[in-house]
Design a protein around this motif. Structure first.
Motif, PDB file in Angstrom:
ATOM      1  N   GLY A   1       4.085   5.173  -6.415  1.00 35.05           N
ATOM      2  CA  GLY A   1       3.136   5.417  -7.458  1.00 35.05           C
ATOM      3  C   GLY A   1       2.474   3.894  -8.370  1.00 35.05           C
ATOM      4  O   GLY A   1       2.134   4.150  -9.442  1.00 35.05           O
TER       5      GLY A   1
ATOM      6  N   GLN B   1       0.654  -1.201  -0.020  1.00 33.77           N
ATOM      7  CA  GLN B   1      -0.024  -0.006   0.094  1.00 33.77           C
ATOM      8  C   GLN B   1       0.894   1.298   0.119  1.00 33.77           C
ATOM      9  O   GLN B   1       0.533   2.170  -0.778  1.00 33.77           O
ATOM     10  CB  GLN B   1      -0.876   0.040   1.333  1.00 33.77           C
ATOM     11  N   ALA B   2       2.030   1.337   0.776  1.00 35.14           N
ATOM     12  CA  ALA B   2       2.801   2.302   0.957  1.00 35.14           C
ATOM     13  C   ALA B   2       3.611   2.624  -0.397  1.00 35.14           C
ATOM     14  O   ALA B   2       3.682   3.756  -0.750  1.00 35.14           O
ATOM     15  CB  ALA B   2       3.706   2.404   2.118  1.00 35.14           C
ATOM     16  N   LYS B   3       3.806   1.520  -1.051  1.00 40.95           N
ATOM     17  CA  LYS B   3       4.633   1.660  -2.376  1.00 40.95           C
ATOM     18  C   LYS B   3       3.699   2.383  -3.204  1.00 40.95           C
ATOM     19  O   LYS B   3       4.085   3.190  -4.037  1.00 40.95           O
ATOM     20  CB  LYS B   3       5.120  -0.115  -2.639  1.00 40.95           C
ATOM     21  N   HIS B   4       2.555   1.847  -3.301  1.00 44.30           N
ATOM     22  CA  HIS B   4       1.522   2.558  -4.025  1.00 44.30           C
ATOM     23  C   HIS B   4       1.544   3.980  -4.059  1.00 44.30           C
ATOM     24  O   HIS B   4       1.343   4.742  -5.182  1.00 44.30           O
ATOM     25  CB  HIS B   4       0.214   1.645  -3.970  1.00 44.30           C
ATOM     26  N   GLN B   5       1.626   4.458  -2.700  1.00 46.37           N
ATOM     27  CA  GLN B   5       1.222   5.733  -2.521  1.00 46.37           C
ATOM     28  C   GLN B   5       2.694   6.766  -2.756  1.00 46.37           C
ATOM     29  O   GLN B   5       2.551   7.481  -3.172  1.00 46.37           O
ATOM     30  CB  GLN B   5       0.887   5.861  -1.008  1.00 46.37           C
ATOM     31  N   ILE B   6       3.752   5.902  -2.425  1.00 38.77           N
ATOM     32  CA  ILE B   6       5.095   6.831  -2.340  1.00 38.77           C
ATOM     33  C   ILE B   6       5.520   6.598  -3.617  1.00 38.77           C
ATOM     34  O   ILE B   6       6.038   7.554  -4.283  1.00 38.77           O
ATOM     35  CB  ILE B   6       5.884   6.206  -1.434  1.00 38.77           C
TER      36      ILE B   6
END
Ligand code: 5GP
Length: 211
Positions: A210, A203-208
């Protein structure tokens, strides 16, 4: 996630009862599967806490009903592990301790190869005899039978995954705790917990990043 099935065996007088009491008081999330037996209660033993004390007829009925995960004749009495009690403890996510003889242990290992099997060995025959004599819970004939049976029982240690030499109780208790904890931390027993963590990374990877 279900808990671990922990089998603990030793010759009579090997100190497994005392060790298990220590573990039950000091390690979280461990349950004890109270066995059924046709043996007479000893002084101080309580029905339902130490054993479910039953008649031979009732024991046979329970065998016929398929209630036992395993059962065996040990030192002239019948002993059996309740499938229901064991499954119930495991289903609550706790580890379950089975304090059973080597015949029962082998039977459970065959049915459940993932079980954690631990053999408690006294430091010598003399120590075993001294402990069993000092315990003073058996009459002379029963004591002699238990000592005689110990010769074959100790030879079965090779079937077990772990061996703990019970010379000093606090040391043996720490070793037993270590084994229980180590088994809980096996990678294949932590997939659910690890997955939840990995999800947070994804999830964090997705936010950070992209992606
Ligand atoms: P005790 O009479 O000293 O309580 O137990 C005698 C032996 O029977 C010990 O080795 C103990 O571990 C074993 N035992 C206790 N419960 C069970 C059981 O449910 N199944 C089997 N196979 N052995 C048991």
């Amino acid at each position: 996630m279900k808990g671990n099935l922990i089998i603990i065996s030793s010759p009579s007088g090997g100190g497994k009862g005392t060790l298990i009491r220590e573990i039950m008081n000091s390690v979280d999330n461990v349950g004890y599967s109270v066995s059924f037996t046709t043996r007479q209660p000893r002084f101080g033993e309580e029905n339902g806490r130490d054993y479910h004390f039953v008649s031979m007829d009732e024991f046979r009925e329970r065998i016929d009903a398929g209630e036992f995960l395993e059962y065996a004749e040990v030192h002239g009495n019948m002993y059996g592990t309740s499938r229901l009690i064991t499954e119930h403890i495991l289903s609550t996510g706790r580890d379950v301790i089975l304090e059973i003889d080597v015949q029962g242990a082998i039977s459970v290992m065959e049915q459940m190869p993932d079980a954690v099997s631990i053999f408690i060995l006294p430091p010598s025959f003399d120590v075993l005899r001294a402990r069993l004599t000092a315990r003073n819970t058996e009459d002379a004939a029963d004591l002699a039978l238990r000592l005689k049976n110990s010769f074959d029982e100790v030879m079965q240690y090779q079937r077990f995954k772990y061996v703990i030499i019970n010379e000093h109780l606090p040391v043996a208790s720490r070793m037993l705790t270590s084994v229980i904890c180590a088994e809980r931390h096996r990678r294949d027993r932590q997939t659910e917990a690890v997955q939840a963590i990995l999800d947070s990374f994804a999830q964090a990877k997705h936010q950070i990043v992209g992606e």
